[in-house]
Structure formats: structure tokens, C-alpha cells
Design a protein around this motif. Structure first.
Motif, PDB file in Angstrom:
ATOM      1  N   PHE A  43       0.807  -1.217   0.000  1.00 42.61           N
ATOM      2  CA  PHE A  43       0.000   0.000   0.000  1.00 42.61           C
ATOM      3  C   PHE A  43       0.845   1.274   0.000  1.00 42.61           C
ATOM      4  CE2 PHE A  43      -2.887  -3.199   1.614  1.00 42.61           C
ATOM      5  CZ  PHE A  43      -4.074  -2.886   0.967  1.00 42.61           C
ATOM      6  N   ALA A  44       2.166   1.149  -0.027  1.00 42.98           N
ATOM      7  CA  ALA A  44       3.036   2.326   0.088  1.00 42.98           C
ATOM      8  C   ALA A  44       2.787   3.369  -1.002  1.00 42.98           C
ATOM      9  CB  ALA A  44       4.500   1.891   0.109  1.00 42.98           C
ATOM     10  N   PRO A  45       2.658   2.987  -2.286  1.00 36.97           N
ATOM     11  CA  PRO A  45       2.435   4.028  -3.301  1.00 36.97           C
ATOM     12  C   PRO A  45       1.142   4.807  -3.070  1.00 36.97           C
ATOM     13  CG  PRO A  45       3.192   1.997  -4.330  1.00 36.97           C
ATOM     14  CD  PRO A  45       2.869   1.655  -2.905  1.00 36.97           C
ATOM     15  N   ALA A  46       0.056   4.114  -2.751  1.00 38.36           N
ATOM     16  CA  ALA A  46      -1.211   4.799  -2.471  1.00 38.36           C
ATOM     17  C   ALA A  46      -1.105   5.631  -1.201  1.00 38.36           C
ATOM     18  CB  ALA A  46      -2.341   3.785  -2.355  1.00 38.36           C
ATOM     19  N   ALA A  47      -0.423   5.096  -0.194  1.00 37.92           N
ATOM     20  CA  ALA A  47      -0.265   5.829   1.060  1.00 37.92           C
ATOM     21  C   ALA A  47       0.497   7.127   0.861  1.00 37.92           C
ATOM     22  CB  ALA A  47       0.448   4.942   2.082  1.00 37.92           C
ATOM     23  N   ASP A  48       1.537   7.098   0.033  1.00 30.27           N
ATOM     24  CA  ASP A  48       2.298   8.314  -0.243  1.00 30.27           C
ATOM     25  C   ASP A  48       1.407   9.392  -0.861  1.00 30.27           C
ATOM     26  OD1 ASP A  48       4.663   7.265   0.739  1.00 30.27           O
ATOM     27  OD2 ASP A  48       5.386   6.606  -1.229  1.00 30.27           O
ATOM     28  N   LEU A  49       0.513   9.004  -1.760  1.00 32.12           N
ATOM     29  CA  LEU A  49      -0.364   9.958  -2.421  1.00 32.12           C
ATOM     30  C   LEU A  49      -1.399  10.544  -1.462  1.00 32.12           C
ATOM     31  CD1 LEU A  49      -0.907   7.956  -5.727  1.00 32.12           C
ATOM     32  CD2 LEU A  49       0.395  10.072  -5.482  1.00 32.12           C
ATOM     33  N   LEU A  50      -1.851   9.757  -0.528  1.00 30.98           N
ATOM     34  CA  LEU A  50      -2.849  10.230   0.434  1.00 30.98           C
ATOM     35  C   LEU A  50      -2.223  11.035   1.567  1.00 30.98           C
ATOM     36  CD1 LEU A  50      -4.989   6.987   0.626  1.00 30.98           C
ATOM     37  CD2 LEU A  50      -5.811   9.202  -0.192  1.00 30.98           C
ATOM     38  N   ALA A  51      -0.934  10.828   1.804  1.00 26.22           N
ATOM     39  CA  ALA A  51      -0.268  11.466   2.947  1.00 26.22           C
ATOM     40  C   ALA A  51      -0.026  12.956   2.745  1.00 26.22           C
ATOM     41  CB  ALA A  51       1.067  10.775   3.226  1.00 26.22           C
ATOM     42  N   THR A  52      -0.356  13.496   1.581  1.00 21.06           N
ATOM     43  CA  THR A  52      -0.206  14.936   1.374  1.00 21.06           C
ATOM     44  C   THR A  52      -1.152  15.731   2.268  1.00 21.06           C
ATOM     45  OG1 THR A  52      -1.776  14.845  -0.465  1.00 21.06           O
ATOM     46  CG2 THR A  52       0.583  14.677  -0.994  1.00 21.06           C
ATOM     47  N   ASP A  53      -2.272  15.130   2.666  1.00 23.32           N
ATOM     48  CA  ASP A  53      -3.226  15.843   3.516  1.00 23.32           C
ATOM     49  C   ASP A  53      -3.900  14.944   4.551  1.00 23.32           C
ATOM     50  OD1 ASP A  53      -4.693  14.403   1.680  1.00 23.32           O
ATOM     51  OD2 ASP A  53      -5.726  16.129   0.817  1.00 23.32           O
ATOM     52  N   HIS A  54      -3.345  13.753   4.780  1.00 22.50           N
ATOM     53  CA  HIS A  54      -3.894  12.827   5.772  1.00 22.50           C
ATOM     54  C   HIS A  54      -2.763  12.113   6.508  1.00 22.50           C
ATOM     55  CE1 HIS A  54      -7.616  13.377   3.535  1.00 22.50           C
ATOM     56  NE2 HIS A  54      -8.257  12.809   4.543  1.00 22.50           N
ATOM     57  N   THR A  55      -3.071  11.678   7.707  1.00 19.44           N
ATOM     58  CA  THR A  55      -2.237  10.675   8.351  1.00 19.44           C
ATOM     59  C   THR A  55      -2.666   9.326   7.805  1.00 19.44           C
ATOM     60  OG1 THR A  55      -2.049  11.962  10.396  1.00 19.44           O
ATOM     61  CG2 THR A  55      -1.591   9.604  10.539  1.00 19.44           C
ATOM     62  N   VAL A  56      -1.715   8.576   7.278  1.00 19.01           N
ATOM     63  CA  VAL A  56      -2.030   7.287   6.672  1.00 19.01           C
ATOM     64  C   VAL A  56      -1.319   6.184   7.457  1.00 19.01           C
ATOM     65  CG1 VAL A  56      -2.065   5.915   4.560  1.00 19.01           C
ATOM     66  CG2 VAL A  56      -2.170   8.414   4.416  1.00 19.01           C
ATOM     67  N   LEU A  57      -2.105   5.211   7.904  1.00 18.46           N
ATOM     68  CA  LEU A  57      -1.581   4.071   8.641  1.00 18.46           C
ATOM     69  C   LEU A  57      -1.653   2.844   7.752  1.00 18.46           C
ATOM     70  CD1 LEU A  57      -2.395   3.055  12.306  1.00 18.46           C
ATOM     71  CD2 LEU A  57      -2.418   1.351  10.492  1.00 18.46           C
ATOM     72  N   THR A  58      -0.517   2.170   7.597  1.00 17.27           N
ATOM     73  CA  THR A  58      -0.470   0.876   6.922  1.00 17.27           C
ATOM     74  C   THR A  58       0.192  -0.117   7.872  1.00 17.27           C
ATOM     75  OG1 THR A  58       1.643   1.429   5.873  1.00 17.27           O
ATOM     76  CG2 THR A  58      -0.367   1.870   4.615  1.00 17.27           C
ATOM     77  N   THR A  59      -0.051  -1.402   7.644  1.00 19.15           N
ATOM     78  CA  THR A  59       0.457  -2.394   8.590  1.00 19.15           C
ATOM     79  C   THR A  59       0.712  -3.724   7.903  1.00 19.15           C
ATOM     80  OG1 THR A  59      -0.027  -3.527  10.700  1.00 19.15           O
ATOM     81  CG2 THR A  59      -1.890  -3.095   9.244  1.00 19.15           C
ATOM     82  N   ASP A  60       1.636  -4.484   8.438  1.00 22.31           N
ATOM     83  CA  ASP A  60       1.781  -5.881   8.055  1.00 22.31           C
ATOM     84  C   ASP A  60       0.794  -6.685   8.896  1.00 22.31           C
ATOM     85  OD1 ASP A  60       3.911  -5.051   6.510  1.00 22.31           O
ATOM     86  OD2 ASP A  60       5.454  -5.876   7.837  1.00 22.31           O
ATOM     87  N   PRO A  61      -0.137  -7.419   8.274  1.00 22.43           N
ATOM     88  CA  PRO A  61      -1.071  -8.190   9.086  1.00 22.43           C
ATOM     89  C   PRO A  61      -0.352  -9.276   9.886  1.00 22.43           C
ATOM     90  CG  PRO A  61      -1.282  -8.767   6.774  1.00 22.43           C
ATOM     91  CD  PRO A  61      -0.353  -7.596   6.835  1.00 22.43           C
ATOM     92  N   ARG A  62      -0.947  -9.662  10.989  1.00 21.73           N
ATOM     93  CA  ARG A  62      -0.330 -10.640  11.877  1.00 21.73           C
ATOM     94  C   ARG A  62       0.122 -11.892  11.121  1.00 21.73           C
ATOM     95  NH1 ARG A  62      -2.862 -12.903  16.304  1.00 21.73           N
ATOM     96  NH2 ARG A  62      -3.198 -10.776  17.069  1.00 21.73           N
ATOM     97  N   GLY A  63       1.323 -12.348  11.468  1.00 21.15           N
ATOM     98  CA  GLY A  63       1.876 -13.539  10.838  1.00 21.15           C
ATOM     99  C   GLY A  63       2.611 -13.283   9.543  1.00 21.15           C
ATOM    100  N   HIS A  64       2.637 -12.020   9.089  1.00 20.62           N
ATOM    101  CA  HIS A  64       3.282 -11.686   7.825  1.00 20.62           C
ATOM    102  C   HIS A  64       4.400 -10.664   8.031  1.00 20.62           C
ATOM    103  CE1 HIS A  64       0.485 -13.812   5.176  1.00 20.62           C
ATOM    104  NE2 HIS A  64      -0.457 -13.430   6.010  1.00 20.62           N
ATOM    105  N   ARG A  65       5.470 -10.905   7.331  1.00 15.69           N
ATOM    106  CA  ARG A  65       6.604  -9.977   7.263  1.00 15.69           C
ATOM    107  C   ARG A  65       7.082  -9.580   8.659  1.00 15.69           C
ATOM    108  NH1 ARG A  65       8.468  -8.023   2.404  1.00 15.69           N
ATOM    109  NH2 ARG A  65       9.903  -6.256   2.503  1.00 15.69           N
ATOM    110  N   ASN A  66       6.885  -8.324   9.049  1.00 16.85           N
ATOM    111  CA  ASN A  66       7.415  -7.845  10.324  1.00 16.85           C
ATOM    112  C   ASN A  66       6.460  -7.989  11.504  1.00 16.85           C
ATOM    113  OD1 ASN A  66       9.984  -6.646   9.264  1.00 16.85           O
ATOM    114  ND2 ASN A  66       8.544  -5.363   8.120  1.00 16.85           N
ATOM    115  N   SER A  67       5.237  -8.450  11.273  1.00 15.43           N
ATOM    116  CA  SER A  67       4.283  -8.652  12.371  1.00 15.43           C
ATOM    117  C   SER A  67       4.341 -10.112  12.813  1.00 15.43           C
ATOM    118  CB  SER A  67       2.863  -8.273  11.935  1.00 15.43           C
ATOM    119  OG  SER A  67       2.728  -6.872  11.819  1.00 15.43           O
ATOM    120  N   THR A  68       5.085 -10.352  13.865  1.00  9.05           N
ATOM    121  CA  THR A  68       5.391 -11.713  14.282  1.00  9.05           C
ATOM    122  C   THR A  68       4.422 -12.196  15.356  1.00  9.05           C
ATOM    123  OG1 THR A  68       6.968 -10.846  15.895  1.00  9.05           O
ATOM    124  CG2 THR A  68       7.833 -11.445  13.734  1.00  9.05           C
ATOM    125  N   LEU A  69       4.266 -13.509  15.417  1.00  9.35           N
ATOM    126  CA  LEU A  69       3.366 -14.144  16.371  1.00  9.35           C
ATOM    127  C   LEU A  69       4.154 -14.879  17.446  1.00  9.35           C
ATOM    128  CD1 LEU A  69       0.841 -15.767  13.851  1.00  9.35           C
ATOM    129  CD2 LEU A  69       0.511 -13.650  15.162  1.00  9.35           C
TER     130      LEU A  69
END
Length: 276
Positions: A43-69
Motif C-alpha cells: 500500500f506504500a504508493p497509495a499511502a504516499d499519495l494520500l499522505a499529502t493531507d492525511h495521516t495514513v496508517l499501513t500495517t503488516d497483518p499478523r503472521g506476515h513480514r514484520n508482524s510476528t506471532l
């Protein structure tokens, strides 16, 4: 833990059974972009475009990449992922939030609307792959069990062929081999194994509470890709929209339109949210 890089603040949040990774961009009203199994990077490309006037939160869902269980064999359910999102929105302390969820993330967003309605102002569920409301749900669930078993038996490409057939998404064989062949990063393979073993069942068999979704105070949008006609997620999205008595909203592209053409997709998202 937090770190800042190129205007992106990367943080982690410890919860009872996991450590959640998330990223923040920009400033202003909060928009959450979430997938499952798609991670923050998707979601980084879309988040960059929205971040011009919003706080944008993105996350790795649990069990994926940096979100460890704590327990790597724990299943990922929409309810658990919704609890994760509620904790993240509360931690950021900028809610209630606009939440855009795509694919499995759309199911997460719907579960969030049901269980934590105070955390959301608008929920956009883009192509949720839930089979509860389609007539051939049993056939689809049997096909899902078959592709999960195929993957568990070691036939990775065979499992993906069955997945795209079940989803009714055309996938040329050379592209499939390029995308899902053995020469991939270890993290990508680990995320794939987790999704097949612990996530796809719980996501596609999730049963929405239609009465609760009709009654939530937040605005609820069901999004469908303009190029998704006849696909599984087109059918499931239309069935859900009919059940909760809303008209589906068309987005550009197909199932991954936010990734394929983020600029065009964000223009449409801004239109729907009435953001100049």
C-alpha cells in the motif's frame, strides 16, 4: 520501537499474542489502508499519495513480514485482525478512522466495523472474498480445502493454479511461474506458507453479521473493481452489498487496482470520500 525513513515513521506495537508492525505517513485525518495477506509495502504508493493531507496508517497483518506471532502456528482470523486494527487506531489516537480494506483486508475492515464501530467513520470494503452469501458456497469451500491440501503436499504452482481458477482470475502460465516459482525471497515464501496454512480458510468462510453491518453508524462502502466482472470477488461483493442494502461502488482496475495503478485508484478514493 520506532524508526523514521523518508517521511515514514515505522513502529511496532506489542499485543498479547503478537508484535504488530505499522507505518505512519503525513498529517491530518486518519486513513487506514489494510490488506490480508498484502502488507504495508503493497500500500506504500497509495499511502504516499494520500499522505499529502492525511495521516495514513499501513500495517503488516499478523503472521506476515514484520508482524510476528508468539505462536507461529496460530490461525489468523478476521476477528483477531480487527482487534489488531482497533489497537493500532487507538495507539495512533487519531480516530475514528476511514478504513480502506482490500481482499482479506476488506474482511478485516468489516469485522472491525462489527466489533469496534467506535473506531471507524467510514469503512470501504474492496472486494471481500467471503463466500457465506453466494449460492455455491459449499463448492467454493471444497475447492479452497483442495488448494490448501495441494499446497501442503508441496505442489506450490498447482495450488496457485487452483487458486486462480477458483477466483476466476485469468493467469497465464508464464506469469504464474514467474510470480510463484521457487526463486523467491525467503520472507515471501514464509508469508505464502502462513497464508495457505493459517489464513485463507478463516478469511473466506467468515460469516458477516448482516444486521450489525446494516446498523453501524459508520458509512459502509462495498467496492468492486471495474475489471473484476464475473470473478469470485465480484460475486461475493455484490452478494454482500445486496444483503446490507447498499449499491456497490466501482473502483478502477481489478482486484489489485490500488497496486497496479495507485494514482488513478487514489483519485477515485478521494472522490468517494469527497476529498478535494
Amino acid at each position: 520501537m520506532s524508526r523514521t525513513q523518508s517521511g515514514v515513521i515505522a513502529r511496532t506495537l506489542e499485543v498479547p499474542d503478537a508484535n504488530l508492525y505499522y507505518e505512519l505517513r503525513g498529517a491530518g485525518p486518519l486513513i487506514v489502508l489494510v490488506g490480508a495477506p498484502m502488507d504495508a509495502e503493497s500500500f506504500a504508493p497509495a499511502a504516499d499519495l494520500l499522505a499529502t493531507d492525511h495521516t495514513v496508517l499501513t500495517t503488516d497483518p499478523r503472521g506476515h513480514r514484520n508482524s510476528t506471532l508468539d505462536n507461529p502456528h496460530q490461525d489468523s482470523t478476521p476477528e483477531l485482525r480487527a482487534d489488531d486494527l482497533a489497537r493500532l487506531i487507538t495507539r495512533v489516537d487519531s480516530g475514528p478512522a476511514v478504513v480502506f480494506g482490500s481482499s482479506g483486508g476488506a474482511v478485516t475492515a468489516l469485522a472491525l466495523a462489527q466489533s469496534h464501530p467506535d473506531t471507524v467513520s467510514t469503512v470501504i470494503a474492496h472486494e471481500p472474498p467471503i463466500n457465506a452469501l453466494i449460492a455455491d458456497r459449499d463448492t467454493h469451500r471444497a475447492a479452497t480445502e483442495d488448494l490448501v491440501a495441494t499446497y501442503a503436499a508441496g505442489d506450490v504452482l498447482g495450488a496457485w493454479r487452483k487458486f486462480f481458477t477458483t477466483a476466476n482470475i485469468p493467469m497465464p502460465e508464464p506469469v504464474l511461474v514467474q510470480m510463484f516459482g521457487p526463486d523467491r525471497e525467503p520472507q515471501q515464501l514464509a508469508d505464502e506458507r502462513y497464508w495457505f496454512a493459517h489464513e485463507i480458510r478463516g478469511t473466506t468462510t467468515w460469516e458477516p453479521d448482516i444486521v450489525a453491518l446494516r446498523d453501524i453508524p459508520a458509512r459502509l462502502v462495498i467496492g468492486i473493481g471495474a475489471d473484476s466482472a464475473g470473478q469470485f470477488c465480484d460475486r461475493t461483493s455484490r452478494a454482500l452489498a445486496a444483503a446490507i442494502e447498499v449499491t456497490p461502488t466501482r473502483f478502477p482496475g481489478g482486484h489489485t487496482g490500488f497496486l497496479d495503478d495507485p494514482a488513478t485508484f487514489v483519485i477515485r478514493l478521494r472522490e468517494i470520500l469527497d476529498i478535494p
